[in-house]
Design a protein around this motif. Structure first.
Motif, PDB file in Angstrom:
ATOM      1  N   UNK A  69       0.807  -1.217   0.000  1.00 46.82           N
ATOM      2  CA  UNK A  69       0.000   0.000   0.000  1.00 46.82           C
ATOM      3  C   UNK A  69       0.841   1.268   0.000  1.00 46.82           C
ATOM      4  N   UNK A  70       2.066   1.176   0.472  1.00 48.82           N
ATOM      5  CA  UNK A  70       2.919   2.361   0.560  1.00 48.82           C
ATOM      6  C   UNK A  70       3.788   2.553  -0.679  1.00 48.82           C
ATOM      7  N   UNK A  71       4.015   1.479  -1.432  1.00 43.85           N
ATOM      8  CA  UNK A  71       4.941   1.573  -2.557  1.00 43.85           C
ATOM      9  C   UNK A  71       4.369   2.383  -3.718  1.00 43.85           C
ATOM     10  N   UNK A  72       3.109   2.118  -4.091  1.00 44.34           N
ATOM     11  CA  UNK A  72       2.546   2.801  -5.257  1.00 44.34           C
ATOM     12  C   UNK A  72       2.510   4.322  -5.077  1.00 44.34           C
ATOM     13  N   UNK A  79      -2.932  14.299 -13.352  1.00 38.95           N
ATOM     14  CA  UNK A  79      -3.541  14.005 -12.056  1.00 38.95           C
ATOM     15  C   UNK A  79      -2.910  12.765 -11.437  1.00 38.95           C
ATOM     16  N   UNK A  80      -2.747  12.778 -10.125  1.00 36.29           N
ATOM     17  CA  UNK A  80      -2.156  11.640  -9.421  1.00 36.29           C
ATOM     18  C   UNK A  80      -2.938  10.364  -9.692  1.00 36.29           C
ATOM     19  N   UNK A  81      -4.262  10.477  -9.714  1.00 33.43           N
ATOM     20  CA  UNK A  81      -5.097   9.296  -9.942  1.00 33.43           C
ATOM     21  C   UNK A  81      -4.843   8.684 -11.312  1.00 33.43           C
ATOM     22  N   UNK A  82      -4.556   9.524 -12.309  1.00 34.44           N
ATOM     23  CA  UNK A  82      -4.260   9.045 -13.660  1.00 34.44           C
ATOM     24  C   UNK A  82      -2.985   8.200 -13.653  1.00 34.44           C
ATOM     25  N   UNK A  83      -1.917   8.756 -13.086  1.00 36.39           N
ATOM     26  CA  UNK A  83      -0.635   8.029 -13.042  1.00 36.39           C
ATOM     27  C   UNK A  83      -0.771   6.756 -12.227  1.00 36.39           C
ATOM     28  N   UNK A  84      -1.407   6.864 -11.061  1.00 35.05           N
ATOM     29  CA  UNK A  84      -1.542   5.698 -10.185  1.00 35.05           C
ATOM     30  C   UNK A  84      -2.346   4.587 -10.848  1.00 35.05           C
ATOM     31  N   UNK A  85      -3.442   4.954 -11.509  1.00 39.09           N
ATOM     32  CA  UNK A  85      -4.286   3.945 -12.136  1.00 39.09           C
ATOM     33  C   UNK A  85      -3.573   3.172 -13.228  1.00 39.09           C
ATOM     34  N   UNK A  86      -2.872   3.886 -14.122  1.00 35.91           N
ATOM     35  CA  UNK A  86      -2.152   3.201 -15.193  1.00 35.91           C
ATOM     36  C   UNK A  86      -0.963   2.408 -14.665  1.00 35.91           C
ATOM     37  N   UNK A  87      -0.280   2.944 -13.660  1.00 32.75           N
ATOM     38  CA  UNK A  87       0.861   2.220 -13.091  1.00 32.75           C
ATOM     39  C   UNK A  87       0.402   0.928 -12.440  1.00 32.75           C
ATOM     40  N   UNK A  88      -0.665   1.012 -11.668  1.00 33.05           N
ATOM     41  CA  UNK A  88      -1.179  -0.189 -10.995  1.00 33.05           C
ATOM     42  C   UNK A  88      -1.607  -1.233 -12.027  1.00 33.05           C
ATOM     43  N   UNK A 137      -8.432  22.648 -22.706  1.00 32.72           N
ATOM     44  CA  UNK A 137      -8.793  22.382 -21.321  1.00 32.72           C
ATOM     45  C   UNK A 137      -8.475  20.950 -20.926  1.00 32.72           C
ATOM     46  N   UNK A 138      -8.826  20.587 -19.698  1.00 29.08           N
ATOM     47  CA  UNK A 138      -8.584  19.240 -19.206  1.00 29.08           C
ATOM     48  C   UNK A 138      -7.107  18.954 -18.959  1.00 29.08           C
ATOM     49  N   UNK A 139      -6.790  17.664 -18.818  1.00 34.69           N
ATOM     50  CA  UNK A 139      -5.414  17.275 -18.518  1.00 34.69           C
ATOM     51  C   UNK A 139      -4.463  17.629 -19.651  1.00 34.69           C
ATOM     52  N   UNK A 140      -4.963  17.643 -20.900  1.00 29.42           N
ATOM     53  CA  UNK A 140      -4.107  18.037 -22.025  1.00 29.42           C
ATOM     54  C   UNK A 140      -3.610  19.463 -21.851  1.00 29.42           C
ATOM     55  N   UNK A 141      -4.462  20.336 -21.318  1.00 28.12           N
ATOM     56  CA  UNK A 141      -4.078  21.729 -21.098  1.00 28.12           C
ATOM     57  C   UNK A 141      -3.018  21.841 -20.013  1.00 28.12           C
ATOM     58  N   UNK A 142      -3.181  21.068 -18.956  1.00 37.02           N
ATOM     59  CA  UNK A 142      -2.203  21.101 -17.864  1.00 37.02           C
ATOM     60  C   UNK A 142      -0.834  20.673 -18.348  1.00 37.02           C
ATOM     61  N   UNK A 143      -0.797  19.651 -19.168  1.00 35.33           N
ATOM     62  CA  UNK A 143       0.473  19.169 -19.706  1.00 35.33           C
ATOM     63  C   UNK A 143       1.073  20.176 -20.675  1.00 35.33           C
ATOM     64  N   UNK A 144       0.236  20.788 -21.507  1.00 31.23           N
ATOM     65  CA  UNK A 144       0.727  21.792 -22.446  1.00 31.23           C
ATOM     66  C   UNK A 144       1.309  22.986 -21.702  1.00 31.23           C
TER      67      UNK A 144
END
Length: 376
Positions: free
Chosen positions: A21-24, A42-51, A168-175
């Motif tokens: 539970x602590x590693x991810x 978003x953290x949830x995006x990275x965490x979901x794909x990594x898991x 807008x959205x996550x694409x905007x944040x990355x841009x």
């Protein structure tokens, strides 16, 4: 290769590491810190794909097999998603590599206590590398194919970045992160008509980087990290402004900046005009459907005014925009103040609208502006 019982033991070790539970959260935090282009996701995006990747890899190791088509399809979807978000493939692979190193480093730490030998760990790592190689190949292929088909302006980095930012959205944040713009302090959107004056505006806003400017949909659009300098007031041009807002909310902010520009132009204003300064005006000028209703309602009044209709409309507008000062309105129109008074009275008599009242003034201004717009 090791004995089946030994294989079960080493797979149990990997499952324990992946299920920690602590590693991810630690891996996700490390990825966001290490890989700049991914940090804005978003953290949830990275965490979901990594898991999901780690779970798929563990299942493949347990069955001693390569990736299934279902797993490869998931990886391809990830490649498409990251490409559309504007994350370079190198950054995607870098994030995965960071997660891999963390997983295997933790496995080595626990191996001895779990009764797993270095040889067993090496065996499972070899199988994992085979699985990961096929996964990376599919990821790269999907990412590159998506990038090649969706980039409408190859070689025009600023324009492409700005278009992604305004989605807008996550694409905007990355841009925003890729352009060096802050992703947490709020951004401003400035809009102007292209031309010599727009070039002056662009030079002025670029004096305070970071800023991203380009021509988008026949408008000069700038995204700034701070409110523009008041120097824009003296360049004889008009620019609409809205913000500040977070990157993922810039799509509606751009529409507000454009509405501010249109509203300012409709009253002959120059300089920098924030949407908040012309909010009611923008609300009126943006509603073409209601303007049509207004025209229909007062069509008999326009007809009754006959040849004097345009001069009456001009007088009402000048009077309202001069804060009901007949002397200023008369000077603006090059007529006597009494002429302004007479025309305003004529308008009120024919339309039944009292332009001296608050709401009547708004209706009168909108109606006269619409009349004159359609008369030209």
């Amino acid at each position: 290769m090791t004995h089946p019982d030994g294989w079960t033991t080493v797979v149990d070790l990997i499952e324990r590491v992946v299920g920690d539970d602590e590693l991810l959260p630690s891996v996700v935090a490390g990825v966001r810190t290490t890989v700049r282009e991914v940090s804005a996701l978003p953290t949830s995006d990275i965490a979901g794909h990594t898991r999901a990747l780690l779970v798929a890899a563990t299942r493949a190791l347990a069955a001693r097999r390569g990736p299934t088509e279902a797993e490869l399809s998931f990886v391809a979807d990830l490649g498409v998603t990251r490409a559309r978000q504007g994350v370079p493939i190198e950054s995607v692979l870098g994030a995965i590599h960071f997660a891999e190193r963390a997983i295997w480093a933790r496995a080595r730490e626990l191996a001895r206590d779990q009764g797993v030998s270095a040889e067993q760990l090496l065996d499972v790592r070899d199988l994992y590398d085979d699985w990961a190689e096929a996964v990376r190949a599919r990821l790269i292929s999907a990412h590159r194919a998506t990038g090649a088909s969706t980039d409408p302006f190859p070689g025009r980095r600023d324009t492409a970045l700005l278009r992604r930012l305004l989605q807008g959205g996550s694409a905007a944040t990355l841009a925003a992160a890729e352009a060096g713009l802050p992703v947490t302090d709020g951004l401003w959107v400035l809009v102007a008509r292209p031309g010599e004056t727009a070039a002056g505006i662009e030079r002025a806003v670029r004096e305070h980087p970071p800023v991203l400017c380009a021509t988008v949909d026949d408008l000069m659009v700038g995204v700034l990290s701070r409110a523009p300098s008041t120097r824009l007031e003296g360049i004889g041009a008009v620019a609409g402004l809205a913000g500040p807002a977070e990157p993922e909310k810039l799509a509606p902010v751009r529409r507000l900046a454009t509405a501010a520009l249109t509203a300012a132009e409709s009253t002959g204003r120059t300089g920098l005009v924030h949407i908040a300064d012309v909010a009611w005006l923008a609300a009126l000028t943006e509603r073409a459907d209601l303007a049509t209703v207004l025209l229909d309602r007062y069509a008999p009044a326009w007809a009754a005014l006959g040849p004097t209709a345009e001069s009456v409309a001009h007088a009402v507008l000048a009077w309202l925009e001069s804060d009901r000062d007949v002397d200023l309105a008369g000077a603006r129109l090059f007529v006597h103040p009494n002429t302004v008074r007479n025309r305003v009275r004529r308008f009120a008599a024919v339309t039944g609208i009292d332009p001296a009242g608050t709401f009547g003034a708004m209706t009168a201004w909108w109606l006269c502006r619409t009349w004159l717009r359609d008369a030209t």
